[in-house]
Design an enzyme around this catalytic site. Structure first.
Site, short mmCIF file in Angstrom:
data_model
loop_
_atom_site.label_atom_id
_atom_site.label_comp_id
_atom_site.label_asym_id
_atom_site.label_seq_id
_atom_site.Cartn_x
_atom_site.Cartn_y
_atom_site.Cartn_z
N ASP A 201 0.83 -1.20 0.00
CA ASP A 201 0.00 0.00 0.00
C ASP A 201 0.87 1.26 0.00
O ASP A 201 1.94 1.29 0.62
CB ASP A 201 -0.87 -0.02 1.27
CG ASP A 201 -1.76 1.20 1.40
OD1 ASP A 201 -2.65 1.35 0.55
OD2 ASP A 201 -1.56 2.00 2.34
N GLU A 238 1.38 -0.37 -4.94
CA GLU A 238 0.40 0.65 -5.28
C GLU A 238 1.11 1.97 -5.53
O GLU A 238 1.52 2.67 -4.59
CB GLU A 238 -0.64 0.83 -4.17
CG GLU A 238 -1.78 1.74 -4.62
CD GLU A 238 -2.21 2.78 -3.61
OE1 GLU A 238 -3.23 3.43 -3.87
OE2 GLU A 238 -1.53 2.97 -2.59
C1 QV4 Z 1 -7.80 13.81 8.14
C2 QV4 Z 1 -7.61 15.05 7.29
C3 QV4 Z 1 -6.13 15.36 7.13
C4 QV4 Z 1 -5.53 15.56 8.54
C5 QV4 Z 1 -5.79 14.30 9.37
C6 QV4 Z 1 -5.31 14.52 10.81
O1 QV4 Z 1 -8.17 14.80 5.98
O2 QV4 Z 1 -5.94 16.54 6.37
O3 QV4 Z 1 -4.15 15.76 8.41
O4 QV4 Z 1 -7.19 13.97 9.41
O5 QV4 Z 1 -5.15 13.29 11.45
C7 QV4 Z 1 -8.54 8.80 6.51
C8 QV4 Z 1 -9.51 9.95 6.32
C9 QV4 Z 1 -8.77 11.28 6.25
C10 QV4 Z 1 -7.98 11.47 7.56
C11 QV4 Z 1 -7.01 10.29 7.67
C12 QV4 Z 1 -6.22 10.34 8.96
O6 QV4 Z 1 -10.24 9.75 5.10
O7 QV4 Z 1 -9.70 12.34 6.10
O8 QV4 Z 1 -7.24 12.68 7.48
O9 QV4 Z 1 -7.74 9.05 7.65
O10 QV4 Z 1 -7.02 9.98 10.06
C13 QV4 Z 1 -7.51 5.19 2.84
C14 QV4 Z 1 -8.50 6.30 2.52
C15 QV4 Z 1 -8.13 7.59 3.20
C16 QV4 Z 1 -7.97 7.35 4.69
C17 QV4 Z 1 -6.82 6.34 4.85
C18 QV4 Z 1 -6.47 6.04 6.28
O11 QV4 Z 1 -8.54 6.50 1.11
O12 QV4 Z 1 -9.18 8.55 2.98
O13 QV4 Z 1 -7.69 8.56 5.37
O14 QV4 Z 1 -7.24 5.11 4.23
O15 QV4 Z 1 -7.56 5.57 6.97
C19 QV4 Z 1 -3.13 8.81 -2.68
C20 QV4 Z 1 -2.01 7.85 -2.30
C21 QV4 Z 1 -2.45 6.38 -2.36
C22 QV4 Z 1 -3.76 6.16 -1.61
C23 QV4 Z 1 -4.80 7.12 -2.20
C24 QV4 Z 1 -6.14 7.01 -1.52
O16 QV4 Z 1 -0.89 8.04 -3.14
O17 QV4 Z 1 -1.43 5.60 -1.81
O18 QV4 Z 1 -4.36 8.46 -2.05
N1 QV4 Z 1 -4.19 4.75 -1.66
C25 QV4 Z 1 -3.86 3.81 -0.57
C26 QV4 Z 1 -5.03 2.92 -0.23
C27 QV4 Z 1 -6.10 3.74 0.45
C28 QV4 Z 1 -5.56 4.25 1.76
C29 QV4 Z 1 -4.14 4.59 1.74
C30 QV4 Z 1 -3.36 4.44 0.64
C31 QV4 Z 1 -3.52 4.97 3.01
O19 QV4 Z 1 -5.51 2.25 -1.37
O20 QV4 Z 1 -7.28 3.00 0.65
O21 QV4 Z 1 -6.29 5.43 2.15
O22 QV4 Z 1 -3.13 3.74 3.63
O23 QV4 Z 1 -3.33 8.80 -4.08
#
Ligand code: QV4
Ligand code: CA
Length: 500
Positions: A201, A238
């Site tokens: 990931d 990814e």
């Molecule tokens: C929030 C605010 C931030 C703030 C933070 C403070 O938005 O600005 O700094 O609080 O703590 C979730 C929430 C998000 C929150 C964050 C932290 O949605 O709002 O931040 O948690 O608590 C998944 C979801 C994310 C989620 C994350 C962790 O998509 O929304 O964040 O899980 O729970 C980029 C990357 C790529 C990524 C893609 C989605 O390059 O790598 O974005 N894809 C992978 C996974 C994806 C996952 C992650 C990466 C992270 O496929 O499912 O994100 O592991 O393109």
């Protein structure tokens, strides 16, 4: 390592998003093995935060699993014991398990006392995760990341993207020997259980050199779990690379395959009418994508089917079933990349200003927030809120098609100059697709031996009869193909094993 460690006659993985380990084991035995699936991508197995109303109304979102608290294998999908049992049962029927590994970071900020799925405590203020254990020294700090928020603010700056926090997630330093050691220990434990490979990931957010150092120290797959001597774990990373950023997928191909996000975006554009199907004749490297052997491809994934990640509103999903089945059929018939089929659960969208307010909704669960087991209907489809695209006939029959034609190249391409296309696969399979708003009526070269074949989209071959359409191939290899734009499905496909 680029080889999925699959049985040679099984060429497709399915992502059973948010399924429980016991249910996956059942699915391997009762369906996936029989239908020729090579393997399953499972949701992250590592203990995660219990996300309860980080914002009002958001309860147990699917994305909590991307915020690890420890490397204990305890999640809503099940226990470590159940995990091992799943791997054993799936391997026993020739279906591999690929684990989604969250190695870039731990959790975001949470109040102290926030629970985790395995009962471990953690403190995000001091960056303490005692169950690993990780402490503040194991994370990238101010010395490495200079943005004012501590988060990634500019994807044009490769240093930020690797060394700052992705949306506030505590960013581990994979350059440290200690962190590497913990990650390697975790991956080797999974390997010892019989796991055949890993999705890394958020690989874009880790340095390729660090990932290489980690991958090189993984153990061989265990021979006592049925793997040949010297087999190495399959790795697919990814990396979202749609162009225009300094970080490219190509930087990672030395370690394993890379998710090719252009693939689903381009096919979404083509099938949604922003491009013409006739241009798919050289789909792949010719379109600026990775080399086939380096690519992991899919129509949609768990992010972009709900507006996270890449591809925007061009991505096709189960919500547009006719177009979706056409795109999946094309993918499974086309010789490019290692293919992944998405298997989803349903959620009610709530679109406000083009954004789904319900994009967080987690898997079907009971009143205690335990994930519900999918029910299986008489016609093989799923119930209880599970979509199970992999159990749609038009999709699982194309899984078989891909397995049957594996090892051949594409030949006898035909198009009508617009959105009707057809091609053959080395004497083994033929497909025609109609995405124009008028019928396809053509005598076409098929490359198959003369005979009568069942179309595997409209039906099956059962007791030497077709339950759907049948197609007659003449001694010249030609067949009359009739596919109206008004039909339920825009595809006809048959192969040597669907011959009467
Ligand atoms: C929030 C605010 C931030 C703030 C933070 C403070 O938005 O600005 O700094 O609080 O703590 C979730 C929430 C998000 C929150 C964050 C932290 O949605 O709002 O931040 O948690 O608590 C998944 C979801 C994310 C989620 C994350 C962790 O998509 O929304 O964040 O899980 O729970 C980029 C990357 C790529 C990524 C893609 C989605 O390059 O790598 O974005 N894809 C992978 C996974 C994806 C996952 C992650 C990466 C992270 O496929 O499912 O994100 O592991 O393109
Ligand atoms: Ca990072």
């Amino acid at each position: 390592q680029h080889d999925p460690n699959n049985l040679s006659d099984r060429q497709i993985m399915v992502h059973l998003f948010e399924w429980k380990w016991n249910d996956i084991a059942d699915e391997c035995e009762r369906f996936l093995s029989k239908m020729g699936f090579a393997g399953v991508q499972v949701s992250p197995p590592t203990e995660n935060v219990v996300a309860w109303e980080p914002t009002p109304g958001v309860k147990r979102p699917w994305w909590e699993r991307y915020q690890p608290v420890s490397y204990k294998l305890n999640t809503r999908s099940g226990t470590e014991q159940q995990f091992q049992d799943m791997v054993n049962r799936c391997n026993a029927v020739g279906v591999r398990i690929y684990c989604d590994m969250v190695l870039n970071h731990m959790t975001g900020d949470w109040p102290s006392g926030t629970p985790a799925t395995g009962g471990s405590s953690f403190n995000t203020g001091s960056k303490d995760y005692p169950a690993v254990p990780y402490s503040t020294y194991d994370f990238n700090g101010r010395d490495k990341c200079s943005t004012s928020s501590g988060n990634i603010e500019n994807y044009g700056d490769a240093n930020q993207v690797r060394n700052c926090q992705l949306v506030g997630l505590k960013d581990l330093n994979q350059g440290s020997d200690y962190v590497r050691g913990k990650i390697i220990e975790l991956l080797n434990r999974l390997i010892s259980y019989g796991v055949a490979g890993f999705r890394f990931d958020a690989s874009k957010h880790m340095w390729p050199g660090d990932l290489k150092a980690i991958a090189d120290r993984l153990n061989n797959l265990p021979t006592d779990k049925g793997f040949p001597a010297g087999a190495r774990a399959f790795i697919y990373q990814e990396v979202i690379d749609l162009g225009g950023e300094p970080i490219t997928g190509a930087e990672y191909v030395g370690i394993g395959r890379v998710t090719e996000f252009k693939y689903g975006k381009f096919l979404g554009e083509a099938f949604r009418g922003r491009n013409q199907l006739k241009y798919l004749k050289n789909f792949g490297e010719g379109w600026g994508m990775l080399a086939s052997g380096n690519a992991l491809v899919f129509i949609d994934n768990h992010d972009n089917q709900r507006g996270h990640g890449a591809g925007g509103d061009m991505i096709l999903t189960f919500r547009v079933p006719k177009l979706y089945k056409m795109a999946v059929a094309y993918m499974l018939a086309w010789p490019y990349g290692f293919t992944r089929v998405m298997s989803s659960y349903y959620w009610e969208q709530n679109i406000v200003n083009g954004q789904d307010k319900n994009d967080w909704v987690g898997p079907p669960s009971d009143s205690n927030w335990n994930i519900i087991t999918p029910t299986i209907n008489a016609d093989e489809t799923c119930g209880s809120g599970w979509v199970c695209e992999h159990r749609w006939r038009q999709i699982y029959n194309m899984v078989k098609f891909r397995n049957v034609v594996h090892g051949t190249t594409m030949n006898d391409w035909w198009d009508n100059g617009n959105n009707q296309i057809a091609f053959c696969r080395g004497g083994k399979g033929f497909i025609a697709i109609n995405n124009d708003n008028y019928p396809l009526q053509q005598s076409l070269q098929t490359c198959l031996p003369s005979g009568t074949y069942c179309d595997v989209i409209s039906g099956d071959l059962v007791n030497n009869q077709c339950t759907g359409k049948s197609i007659t191939v003449g001694s010249d290899g030609k067949a009359f193909i009739s596919l109206s734009n008004a039909e339920d499905d825009g595809v006809i496909a048959f192969h040597i094993q669907s011959a009467i």
